[in-house]
Design an enzyme around this catalytic site. Sequence first.
Site: not given
Length: 542
Positions: A448, A167
């Site tokens: 996150d 990603r």
Amino acid sequence: MPIQCAPGVQVLGTCTAEHAEILTVEAQRFVATLHRCFNGRRKELLHRRVMRQYEIDAGQLPDFLPQTANIRDDPTWQGAPPAPGLVDRRVEITGPVDRKMVINALNSGASCFMADFEDSNAPTWANNMDGQVNLRDANRRTIVFNAPNGKQYRLGPENQLATLLVRPRGWHMEEKHLMVDGEPASASLFDFGLYFFHNARQSLAAGIGPYFYLPKMESHLEARLWNDAFNLAQDMLSIPRGTIRATVLIETITAAFEMEEIIYELRQHSSGLNCGRWDYIFSFIKKFRNHPDKVLPNRVDVTMASPFMDSYVRLLIKTCHKRGVHAMGGMAAQIPIKGDPAANEAALAKVRADKQREAIAGHDGSWVAHPALVGIAMEQYNKYMPQCNQLFKRREDVSVSAADLLNINFPGSITEEGVRGNLNVALAYMESWLSGVGCVPIHNLMEDAATAEISRSQLWQWVRHNARTSNGRVITKEWVAQCLEEEVAKFRSQLGEAKFSASKFDLAKRLLAGTISGGDYSDFLTTLCYDHVVAAGAGPRM
């Protein structure tokens, strides 16, 4: 060490010998070409986001696009068939690109591993470049990590390794340590370009391919930009178009109205959509932050059963299976709780229930944040999805309207505990991110950037609209500022003066205070904080 630069390129970060192996002149030229071709469009699309926000603020709520109805109504087109290594994706583990994590994730028993340069990675120059080295070594199967305690980590048997996906950072980010023609490189194209340049052929030789997750898109035009970048990248390396596969995270409310169009734009490169649910909640708050009728309750009350969340999931599964691509479920952020068997079992029970719900709903796989959860998620998907995927579940019974995607009619409350909890989590995460760590265990969850984004955006929204707690207290900026000072004092007490002074909590407090007072609002904490992790005083390497 000194780095030779391609024409028009400056490398402003300090490089090790291993970094130099990644930042070859040829690799710089490759990234620079992508940047020169597409950065102008990237900036235009970011400006479109700003204009769309003005429209939403003025009351023009998102809806399905009339100009692309022909795409949605055309039953004939399909996305790409599942690529090698992506046919069965029942459990995917995610995490940052540090060396030990990469090895453990690939060995975890998961179907796939998404190596993350985005929300679980604090984008320091060292983290980004070390990550590229680590993924190169992982693709070559030479990666080894020697821990300080003497333990060595290495990859297991080839047939037991997870399929690797990467990603890159979102379109809104820049990489200020690499300049192209005097401007910072697009972080998306930097992350993608370096990885693809060094690993595309290696991954194909291993029988799979260069696979990606694409974050935070807000429209199908942003997917079109990715598709064009993929085509150029493949052409430059003489790799057939369609070799790349990309799964798009549907984690913005505007993208939810353009799911079919996003798959259409990427169709020969599409490997499906993913329910990026925490960022989706953040996006909902952000996009409707100026609407008093769209104020959400405490984060814990916003569940997958909430109407707007349930509608988004059902539409995603239906859309993906209609077009022959995977519909991936969301993240289980729980981590093992040591020393408290009852609490640990309660956490694991939540994971089981979550994955059971997803598999029964028709998802083709799901995410976990910790290797200890792989087996639990695998058990539920094996039970309810014994075949490789559920692409045959068309969910033609599902009908989701624009009103359904915006429906926040569900029980919930705002509490003082919720206010203080948001401050605590945002502070803890931001301090860690500013210190160079983007994947953080907080209150027995692996968090996150999305967590901090929800936390500070809720606070901003509550202050902006003078929301009241369940006991009637008005949430004012003065009270939130007082609570912020008290939460910082708790960290100071827990750490002790010496450790606190060496931490980034004062900086985190200052940055957080500026974006929770109901006034100026930063679209992303990562862009707000990024300059503080850029290497100070770095000069060009010639």
